[in-house]
Write an enzyme that holds these catalytic residues in place. Sequence first.
Site, PDB file in Angstrom:
ATOM      1  N   SER A  53       0.754  -1.204  -0.095  1.00  0.00           N
ATOM      2  CA  SER A  53       0.163   0.003   0.036  1.00  0.00           C
ATOM      3  C   SER A  53       0.972   1.366  -0.109  1.00  0.00           C
ATOM      4  CB  SER A  53      -0.760  -0.023   1.175  1.00  0.00           C
ATOM      5  OG  SER A  53      -1.791  -1.067   1.502  1.00  0.00           O
TER       6      SER A  53
HETATM    7  N1  SAH Z   1       0.664  -4.787   4.496  1.00  0.00           N
HETATM    8  C1  SAH Z   1       1.191  -5.599   2.962  1.00  0.00           C
HETATM    9  C2  SAH Z   1       0.192  -5.504   2.142  1.00  0.00           C
HETATM   10  C3  SAH Z   1       0.272  -6.623   1.155  1.00  0.00           C
HETATM   11  S1  SAH Z   1      -1.192  -6.672   0.301  1.00  0.00           S
HETATM   12  C4  SAH Z   1       2.565  -5.141   2.933  1.00  0.00           C
HETATM   13  O1  SAH Z   1       3.076  -4.083   3.631  1.00  0.00           O
HETATM   14  O2  SAH Z   1       2.975  -5.345   1.910  1.00  0.00           O
HETATM   15  C5  SAH Z   1      -2.325  -7.667   0.757  1.00  0.00           C
HETATM   16  C6  SAH Z   1      -1.959  -9.031   1.141  1.00  0.00           C
HETATM   17  O3  SAH Z   1      -2.979  -9.935   1.785  1.00  0.00           O
HETATM   18  C7  SAH Z   1      -1.471  -9.990  -0.064  1.00  0.00           C
HETATM   19  O4  SAH Z   1      -0.151 -10.381   0.043  1.00  0.00           O
HETATM   20  C8  SAH Z   1      -2.628 -11.132  -0.014  1.00  0.00           C
HETATM   21  O5  SAH Z   1      -1.985 -12.215  -0.559  1.00  0.00           O
HETATM   22  C9  SAH Z   1      -2.830 -11.130   1.471  1.00  0.00           C
HETATM   23  N2  SAH Z   1      -4.020 -12.010   1.548  1.00  0.00           N
HETATM   24  C10 SAH Z   1      -5.447 -11.593   0.804  1.00  0.00           C
HETATM   25  N3  SAH Z   1      -6.316 -12.632   1.529  1.00  0.00           N
HETATM   26  C11 SAH Z   1      -5.538 -13.192   2.798  1.00  0.00           C
HETATM   27  C12 SAH Z   1      -6.103 -14.095   3.649  1.00  0.00           C
HETATM   28  N4  SAH Z   1      -7.155 -14.557   3.844  1.00  0.00           N
HETATM   29  N5  SAH Z   1      -5.225 -14.420   4.666  1.00  0.00           N
HETATM   30  C13 SAH Z   1      -3.959 -13.904   4.604  1.00  0.00           C
HETATM   31  N6  SAH Z   1      -3.590 -12.987   3.651  1.00  0.00           N
HETATM   32  C14 SAH Z   1      -4.351 -12.637   2.616  1.00  0.00           C
END
Ligand code: SAH
Length: 271
Positions: free
Chosen positions: A115
Amino acid sequence: MKTAVSRPGFPVRLKSDAGVPSATKNIAVGVRNTGAAGLNGTKNESRTLISSGLGMDSLAVRTRMVQKLAAQGLKDPQVLAAMGHVERHRFVDSALVNQAYEDTSLPIGLGQTISKPNVVARMLELLMRADQGNRGKLGRVLEIGTGCGYQAAVLAQLATEVYSIERLRGLHDKARENLRHFRLPNLHLLFGDGMIGYARGAPYAAIIAAAGGEALPQAWIDQLAVGGRLVAPLQAANGAQALVVVDKTANGIQQTLLEAVHFVPLKSGTS
Ligand code: SAH
């Protein structure tokens, strides 16, 4: 230990991973939390940073990022300090290092994105409740969607314990790799489906999701402490996402819808 709740053993294994012994890792990673953390890396690391144009100025670049965040109206001193401290460029591919401190989301592989700093800061400010007078650290926090591990590293500066779950093994491993350089013994990376939360760490003072679904999983509400706050993207009927804040009080749940956001979808299961 501040709580009577039993803490997870090592290594932690989520229910959904039963029978996959190596699937879940609970790691302590990191670099010392000094102001200049990470600038004293190995020769190779220094060379990579310098050749990428970031050089030894990353602290200055981060300071500028924080000044921009402040100019955009973000004001929680703890959040701004944490974002000034954590080296975002360590969480993106080398080809993107020059954009690491711009206010933009960036690809982190497997179709997912980190993000933009403004959104990370906004969600963390909401979690910290500085507007309601909180001045201290958060207690135990659950993060759904570790991704590259950046927000988890920032959270680790703001909370006593952070449990961060990722459903994609490739990203879980990448986050572990990215975070190895940092010294964050209070950050626990978990591989599993965050839609079922992580009951062994509950109750949580705060829960933050980096992926948005059509509804908030009941497990998150259940695992939130009374007095705790959840911040997550939520998809409305028209498909548009908005930030939602859920406060769990002794009298029930209070839900507030805020501004529009664009997060990757929340998906069930692991992959
Ligand atoms: N906070 C992260 C943002 C990653 S994007 C950063 O700083 O990089 C959001 C993430 O949520 C993705 O990697 C995706 O795979 C994960 N995601 C989606 N659904 C999920 C679930 N049910 N459990 C765990 N992770 C999930």
